[in-house]
Design a protein around this motif. Structure first.
Motif, PDB file in Angstrom:
ATOM      1  N   UNK A  14     -17.863  10.945   0.439  1.00  0.00           N
ATOM      2  CA  UNK A  14     -18.182  10.715  -0.953  1.00  0.00           C
ATOM      3  C   UNK A  14     -16.979  10.879  -1.852  1.00  0.00           C
ATOM      4  N   UNK A  15     -15.966  11.617  -1.386  1.00  0.00           N
ATOM      5  CA  UNK A  15     -14.779  11.838  -2.199  1.00  0.00           C
ATOM      6  C   UNK A  15     -13.915  10.589  -2.295  1.00  0.00           C
ATOM      7  N   UNK A  16     -14.066   9.679  -1.342  1.00  0.00           N
ATOM      8  CA  UNK A  16     -13.262   8.465  -1.350  1.00  0.00           C
ATOM      9  C   UNK A  16     -13.788   7.506  -2.415  1.00  0.00           C
ATOM     10  N   UNK A  17     -12.880   6.799  -3.053  1.00  0.00           N
ATOM     11  CA  UNK A  17     -13.266   5.866  -4.103  1.00  0.00           C
ATOM     12  C   UNK A  17     -12.656   4.501  -3.824  1.00  0.00           C
ATOM     13  N   UNK A  18     -13.372   3.471  -4.240  1.00  0.00           N
ATOM     14  CA  UNK A  18     -12.847   2.123  -4.143  1.00  0.00           C
ATOM     15  C   UNK A  18     -12.019   1.827  -5.384  1.00  0.00           C
ATOM     16  N   UNK A  19     -10.800   1.400  -5.182  1.00  0.00           N
ATOM     17  CA  UNK A  19      -9.967   0.932  -6.270  1.00  0.00           C
ATOM     18  C   UNK A  19     -10.515  -0.411  -6.747  1.00  0.00           C
ATOM     19  N   UNK A  20     -10.787  -0.546  -8.033  1.00  0.00           N
ATOM     20  CA  UNK A  20     -11.333  -1.780  -8.570  1.00  0.00           C
ATOM     21  C   UNK A  20     -10.207  -2.783  -8.814  1.00  0.00           C
ATOM     22  N   UNK A  21     -10.312  -3.965  -8.215  1.00  0.00           N
ATOM     23  CA  UNK A  21      -9.309  -5.001  -8.363  1.00  0.00           C
ATOM     24  C   UNK A  21      -9.852  -6.146  -9.218  1.00  0.00           C
ATOM     25  N   UNK A  26      -3.095  -8.449  -7.519  1.00  0.00           N
ATOM     26  CA  UNK A  26      -2.433  -8.286  -6.229  1.00  0.00           C
ATOM     27  C   UNK A  26      -1.904  -6.877  -6.082  1.00  0.00           C
ATOM     28  N   UNK A  27      -1.904  -6.407  -4.837  1.00  0.00           N
ATOM     29  CA  UNK A  27      -1.350  -5.098  -4.501  1.00  0.00           C
ATOM     30  C   UNK A  27      -0.227  -5.356  -3.504  1.00  0.00           C
ATOM     31  N   UNK A  28       1.032  -5.432  -3.962  1.00  0.00           N
ATOM     32  CA  UNK A  28       2.130  -5.877  -3.096  1.00  0.00           C
ATOM     33  C   UNK A  28       2.256  -5.095  -1.790  1.00  0.00           C
ATOM     34  N   UNK A  32      -2.700  -7.769   2.772  1.00  0.00           N
ATOM     35  CA  UNK A  32      -3.938  -8.342   3.300  1.00  0.00           C
ATOM     36  C   UNK A  32      -5.023  -8.424   2.232  1.00  0.00           C
ATOM     37  N   UNK A  33      -4.793  -7.790   1.050  1.00  0.00           N
ATOM     38  CA  UNK A  33      -5.763  -7.871  -0.043  1.00  0.00           C
ATOM     39  C   UNK A  33      -5.466  -9.014  -1.003  1.00  0.00           C
ATOM     40  N   UNK A  34      -4.419  -9.779  -0.771  1.00  0.00           N
ATOM     41  CA  UNK A  34      -4.077 -10.876  -1.667  1.00  0.00           C
ATOM     42  C   UNK A  34      -5.290 -11.799  -1.832  1.00  0.00           C
ATOM     43  N   UNK A  35      -5.656 -12.159  -3.064  1.00  0.00           N
ATOM     44  CA  UNK A  35      -6.871 -12.980  -3.266  1.00  0.00           C
ATOM     45  C   UNK A  35      -6.821 -14.340  -2.589  1.00  0.00           C
ATOM     46  N   UNK A  36      -5.625 -14.851  -2.278  1.00  0.00           N
ATOM     47  CA  UNK A  36      -5.564 -16.130  -1.568  1.00  0.00           C
ATOM     48  C   UNK A  36      -6.191 -16.028  -0.181  1.00  0.00           C
ATOM     49  N   UNK A  37      -6.167 -14.825   0.413  1.00  0.00           N
ATOM     50  CA  UNK A  37      -6.795 -14.640   1.720  1.00  0.00           C
ATOM     51  C   UNK A  37      -8.308 -14.845   1.639  1.00  0.00           C
ATOM     52  N   UNK A  38      -8.894 -14.477   0.502  1.00  0.00           N
ATOM     53  CA  UNK A  38     -10.339 -14.660   0.350  1.00  0.00           C
ATOM     54  C   UNK A  38     -10.717 -16.133   0.459  1.00  0.00           C
ATOM     55  N   UNK A  39      -9.923 -17.002  -0.170  1.00  0.00           N
ATOM     56  CA  UNK A  39     -10.222 -18.419  -0.120  1.00  0.00           C
ATOM     57  C   UNK A  39     -10.021 -18.970   1.292  1.00  0.00           C
ATOM     58  N   UNK A  40      -9.004 -18.474   1.995  1.00  0.00           N
ATOM     59  CA  UNK A  40      -8.794 -18.896   3.370  1.00  0.00           C
ATOM     60  C   UNK A  40      -9.957 -18.458   4.255  1.00  0.00           C
ATOM     61  N   UNK A  41     -10.398 -17.202   4.067  1.00  0.00           N
ATOM     62  CA  UNK A  41     -11.552 -16.708   4.822  1.00  0.00           C
ATOM     63  C   UNK A  41     -12.785 -17.553   4.524  1.00  0.00           C
TER      64      UNK A  41
END
Length: 216
Positions: A14-21, A26-28, A32-41
């Protein structure tokens, strides 16, 4: 069988939190979190949906394909009628990057768990999941597609001891990273897959790094 569990959503404290993007944020240091990957997926998930449709129309409930240049692609249909007739559906896309040094015993146990989860669904008279496909992209990359009535039915896995074992104890030892996509098919199985959110899990360091992108 693929060495990956189809619905292994890692559980964290419960202590872990999701960073809101943001939508295009982008997170350099986490490429693997680059939004272009979402479109490829999403393009690959559409391909998998098309192959699922082919299996559905053939009347088969299971198909295993060896794709040239890639590898295994397994398709399982658990409720052909609901899959064909529901006017709207939900989907989960599980994009995983495997650790090249994952222990052999972990790989073997996850393969067994995968088989158990599929068998449980096949024996369920009213399965919460209508179809599941698992596709090998290369030696370290897999993509899974789960089609269900709506996303609330993902709670089905919380009651599975097999799933709990995979998600809570084995996943961090098997995966480098995960993109977990949630989405909808507003007009049924033949419609367009539309993403509603993506969760990112990075297990490359000691403590999991988590992020969520929910605006598309």
């Amino acid at each position: 069988m693929p060495e990956v569990t189809p619905h292994a959503t890692p559980q964290t404290s419960g202590a872990s939190r999701f960073l809101q993007l943001g939508t295009e944020e982008r997170v350099p240091e986490r490429p693997f979190t680059d939004p272009t990957h979402n479109q490829q997926d999403l393009l690959l998930l559409h391909e998998m949906r098309d192959q699922l449709l082919g299996t559905l129309r053939s009347g088969r409930k299971q198909q295993e394909i060896l794709e040239q240049g890639r590898g295994y692609h397994g398709i399982h249909i658990f409720d052909a009628v609901s899959l064909s007739e529901q006017p709207a559906l939900a989907f989960v896309g599980f994009r995983s990057i495997l650790r090249p040094d994952s222990p052999a015993d972990v790989r073997e146990e996850l393969t067994r768990i995968d088989a158990h989860l599929v068998e449980d669904l096949r024996n369920d008279p009213e399965p919460a999941i209508f179809a599941y496909s698992s596709r090998q992209l290369d030696s370290l990359n897999w993509l899974n597609l789960v089609v269900l009535k709506d996303l609330s039915h993902m709670g089905y896995w919380q009651h599975s001891q097999h799933h709990q074992r995979a998600s809570q104890h084995l996943s961090p030892h098997y995966y480098q990273g995960i993109r977990l996509h949630n989405g909808v098919l507003d007009t049924g199985i033949q419609g367009t897959l539309r993403l509603t959110s993506t969760k990112y899990y990075d297990f490359s360091a000691g403590r999991p790094w988590l992020a969520l992108r929910s605006a598309f």
